[in-house]
Design a protein around this motif. Structure first.
Motif, PDB file in Angstrom:
ATOM      1  N   VAL A 145       0.841  -1.203   0.000  1.00 32.14           N
ATOM      2  CA  VAL A 145       0.000   0.000   0.000  1.00 32.14           C
ATOM      3  C   VAL A 145       0.874   1.250   0.000  1.00 32.14           C
ATOM      4  O   VAL A 145       0.611   2.203  -0.733  1.00 32.14           O
ATOM      5  CB  VAL A 145      -0.972  -0.025   1.204  1.00 32.14           C
ATOM      6  N   ALA A 146       1.951   1.247   0.803  1.00 29.15           N
ATOM      7  CA  ALA A 146       2.851   2.400   0.839  1.00 29.15           C
ATOM      8  C   ALA A 146       3.508   2.611  -0.532  1.00 29.15           C
ATOM      9  O   ALA A 146       3.644   3.755  -0.990  1.00 29.15           O
ATOM     10  CB  ALA A 146       3.916   2.209   1.916  1.00 29.15           C
ATOM     11  N   ALA A 147       3.873   1.533  -1.201  1.00 28.23           N
ATOM     12  CA  ALA A 147       4.492   1.647  -2.522  1.00 28.23           C
ATOM     13  C   ALA A 147       3.501   2.170  -3.557  1.00 28.23           C
ATOM     14  O   ALA A 147       3.864   2.957  -4.442  1.00 28.23           O
ATOM     15  CB  ALA A 147       5.045   0.296  -2.957  1.00 28.23           C
ATOM     16  N   GLN A 148       2.220   1.761  -3.448  1.00 26.13           N
ATOM     17  CA  GLN A 148       1.218   2.245  -4.388  1.00 26.13           C
ATOM     18  C   GLN A 148       0.954   3.733  -4.202  1.00 26.13           C
ATOM     19  O   GLN A 148       0.764   4.460  -5.178  1.00 26.13           O
ATOM     20  CB  GLN A 148      -0.086   1.462  -4.221  1.00 26.13           C
ATOM     21  N   ILE A 149       0.953   4.200  -2.954  1.00 30.76           N
ATOM     22  CA  ILE A 149       0.756   5.628  -2.701  1.00 30.76           C
ATOM     23  C   ILE A 149       1.952   6.413  -3.222  1.00 30.76           C
ATOM     24  O   ILE A 149       1.803   7.467  -3.847  1.00 30.76           O
ATOM     25  CB  ILE A 149       0.531   5.881  -1.194  1.00 30.76           C
ATOM     26  N   ARG A 150       3.167   5.916  -2.990  1.00 30.21           N
ATOM     27  CA  ARG A 150       4.384   6.590  -3.447  1.00 30.21           C
ATOM     28  C   ARG A 150       4.423   6.657  -4.969  1.00 30.21           C
ATOM     29  O   ARG A 150       4.948   7.599  -5.552  1.00 30.21           O
ATOM     30  CB  ARG A 150       5.606   5.837  -2.921  1.00 30.21           C
ATOM     31  N   GLU A 151       3.827   5.665  -5.632  1.00 22.73           N
ATOM     32  CA  GLU A 151       3.858   5.575  -7.089  1.00 22.73           C
ATOM     33  C   GLU A 151       3.099   6.710  -7.778  1.00 22.73           C
ATOM     34  O   GLU A 151       3.382   7.036  -8.930  1.00 22.73           O
ATOM     35  CB  GLU A 151       3.236   4.231  -7.493  1.00 22.73           C
ATOM     36  N   TYR A 152       2.140   7.334  -7.084  1.00 27.98           N
ATOM     37  CA  TYR A 152       1.382   8.424  -7.701  1.00 27.98           C
ATOM     38  C   TYR A 152       2.276   9.607  -8.043  1.00 27.98           C
ATOM     39  O   TYR A 152       2.042  10.290  -9.032  1.00 27.98           O
ATOM     40  CB  TYR A 152       0.245   8.882  -6.784  1.00 27.98           C
ATOM     41  N   ARG A 153       3.287   9.897  -7.221  1.00 23.66           N
ATOM     42  CA  ARG A 153       4.227  10.979  -7.507  1.00 23.66           C
ATOM     43  C   ARG A 153       5.545  10.645  -6.820  1.00 23.66           C
ATOM     44  O   ARG A 153       5.813  11.117  -5.718  1.00 23.66           O
ATOM     45  CB  ARG A 153       3.670  12.309  -7.019  1.00 23.66           C
ATOM     46  N   PRO A 154       6.401   9.814  -7.450  1.00 22.53           N
ATOM     47  CA  PRO A 154       7.689   9.499  -6.839  1.00 22.53           C
ATOM     48  C   PRO A 154       8.555  10.748  -6.743  1.00 22.53           C
ATOM     49  O   PRO A 154       8.382  11.686  -7.531  1.00 22.53           O
ATOM     50  CB  PRO A 154       8.325   8.485  -7.787  1.00 22.53           C
ATOM     51  N   PRO A 155       9.480  10.815  -5.801  1.00 20.14           N
ATOM     52  CA  PRO A 155      10.314  12.007  -5.663  1.00 20.14           C
ATOM     53  C   PRO A 155      11.198  12.212  -6.893  1.00 20.14           C
ATOM     54  O   PRO A 155      11.791  11.276  -7.397  1.00 20.14           O
ATOM     55  CB  PRO A 155      11.150  11.729  -4.419  1.00 20.14           C
ATOM     56  N   GLU A 156      11.225  13.449  -7.364  1.00 26.45           N
ATOM     57  CA  GLU A 156      12.043  13.733  -8.541  1.00 26.45           C
ATOM     58  C   GLU A 156      13.425  14.227  -8.096  1.00 26.45           C
ATOM     59  O   GLU A 156      13.562  14.778  -7.008  1.00 26.45           O
ATOM     60  CB  GLU A 156      11.323  14.722  -9.461  1.00 26.45           C
ATOM     61  N   PRO A 157      14.456  14.018  -8.914  1.00 26.99           N
ATOM     62  CA  PRO A 157      15.828  14.247  -8.453  1.00 26.99           C
ATOM     63  C   PRO A 157      16.294  15.704  -8.445  1.00 26.99           C
ATOM     64  O   PRO A 157      17.345  15.989  -7.888  1.00 26.99           O
ATOM     65  CB  PRO A 157      16.662  13.429  -9.436  1.00 26.99           C
ATOM     66  N   TYR A 158      15.553  16.638  -9.024  1.00 25.84           N
ATOM     67  CA  TYR A 158      16.039  18.015  -9.114  1.00 25.84           C
ATOM     68  C   TYR A 158      15.637  18.860  -7.909  1.00 25.84           C
ATOM     69  O   TYR A 158      16.458  19.551  -7.327  1.00 25.84           O
ATOM     70  CB  TYR A 158      15.565  18.660 -10.419  1.00 25.84           C
ATOM     71  N   LYS A 159      14.376  18.829  -7.532  1.00 28.49           N
ATOM     72  CA  LYS A 159      13.938  19.586  -6.358  1.00 28.49           C
ATOM     73  C   LYS A 159      13.538  18.683  -5.198  1.00 28.49           C
ATOM     74  O   LYS A 159      13.309  19.158  -4.096  1.00 28.49           O
ATOM     75  CB  LYS A 159      12.741  20.478  -6.723  1.00 28.49           C
ATOM     76  N   GLY A 160      13.400  17.382  -5.448  1.00 33.30           N
ATOM     77  CA  GLY A 160      13.019  16.445  -4.392  1.00 33.30           C
ATOM     78  C   GLY A 160      11.536  16.432  -4.105  1.00 33.30           C
ATOM     79  O   GLY A 160      11.109  15.897  -3.084  1.00 33.30           O
ATOM     80  N   LYS A 161      10.725  17.009  -4.998  1.00 31.71           N
ATOM     81  CA  LYS A 161       9.282  17.054  -4.778  1.00 31.71           C
ATOM     82  C   LYS A 161       8.673  15.681  -5.033  1.00 31.71           C
ATOM     83  O   LYS A 161       9.127  14.946  -5.892  1.00 31.71           O
ATOM     84  CB  LYS A 161       8.632  18.078  -5.719  1.00 31.71           C
ATOM     85  N   GLY A 162       7.641  15.354  -4.251  1.00 33.71           N
ATOM     86  CA  GLY A 162       6.937  14.096  -4.443  1.00 33.71           C
ATOM     87  C   GLY A 162       6.699  13.380  -3.124  1.00 33.71           C
ATOM     88  O   GLY A 162       6.866  13.951  -2.047  1.00 33.71           O
ATOM     89  N   VAL A 163       6.296  12.120  -3.216  1.00 34.41           N
ATOM     90  CA  VAL A 163       6.013  11.288  -2.046  1.00 34.41           C
ATOM     91  C   VAL A 163       7.197  10.351  -1.847  1.00 34.41           C
ATOM     92  O   VAL A 163       7.578   9.622  -2.761  1.00 34.41           O
ATOM     93  CB  VAL A 163       4.717  10.465  -2.250  1.00 34.41           C
ATOM     94  N   LYS A 164       7.779  10.384  -0.649  1.00 33.27           N
ATOM     95  CA  LYS A 164       8.929   9.518  -0.350  1.00 33.27           C
ATOM     96  C   LYS A 164       8.722   8.848   0.998  1.00 33.27           C
ATOM     97  O   LYS A 164       7.912   9.279   1.810  1.00 33.27           O
ATOM     98  CB  LYS A 164      10.229  10.307  -0.357  1.00 33.27           C
ATOM     99  N   TYR A 165       9.455   7.766   1.210  1.00 31.74           N
ATOM    100  CA  TYR A 165       9.434   7.094   2.506  1.00 31.74           C
ATOM    101  C   TYR A 165      10.151   7.969   3.520  1.00 31.74           C
ATOM    102  O   TYR A 165      11.083   8.708   3.175  1.00 31.74           O
ATOM    103  CB  TYR A 165      10.148   5.739   2.439  1.00 31.74           C
TER     104      TYR A 165
END
Length: 178
Positions: A145-165
């Protein structure tokens, strides 16, 4: 020899464990879980109530399944006593999460909010708008479930925006040069 497989799984007070052929069933204060063992390993109960996992022979596949099977049985015992928890962090301007009824509502920079239906065997809480806590008794389901939620917006490498553990290190890249 497997260092993990050699250790017996201790069954705490208030937890009952039963071995029926290849199926190990564990019942505790948080619920009941079961796991079907591989044909290459055998389970037995010691006189003190702990569960011991042994390979059927000394072949490489049997030794490979030995440690994994012991860990799966250990996860059953830990799940019915303490449960499992994964924390997710959301970073980004306007990114937030909220639990609404049986859905998790995520605002992740899309033109619409993402609605994630919460499974019945997992609990999701949002202590802050930028934190998501996934809890349950089954380690595999909590991680899935945590991986599915993270999959909606994984963290991007330039600004670090997104869902991360929580505690996850994002490798940052340098932006364009003039």
């Amino acid at each position: 020899m497997s260092r993990i497989g050699k250790k017996a799984v201790t069954v705490p007070k208030g937890v009952t464990a039963e071995i029926d052929g290849k199926t190990v069933s564990v019942k505790g204060p948080k619920g009941q879980l079961s796991f079907v063992l591989n044909d290459l390993v055998l389970a037995s109960k010691d006189e003190d109530g702990s569960i011991k996992i042994d390979p059927v022979d000394d072949s490489k596949p049997a030794r490979s399944a030995w440690g994994m099977s012991r860990t799966m049985v250990s996860n059953l015992v830990q799940g019915v006593t303490n449960g499992f928890e994964k924390k997710l962090e959301i970073s980004g301007v306007g990114y937030r999460a909220a639990v609404q009824g049986k859905n998790l509502q995520l605002a992740l920079g899309y033109s619409h909010d993402v609605l994630y239906p919460i499974p019945s065997d997992v609990q999701i809480a949002c202590p802050k708008p930028t934190e998501i806590t996934v809890t349950g008794i089954d380690a595999q389901r909590v991680g899935q479930v945590a991986a599915q939620i993270r999959e909606y917006r994984p963290p991007e490498p330039y600004k670090g925006k997104g869902v991360k553990y929580a505690g996850e290190q994002i490798v940052r890249k340098e932006g364009k040069k003039k």
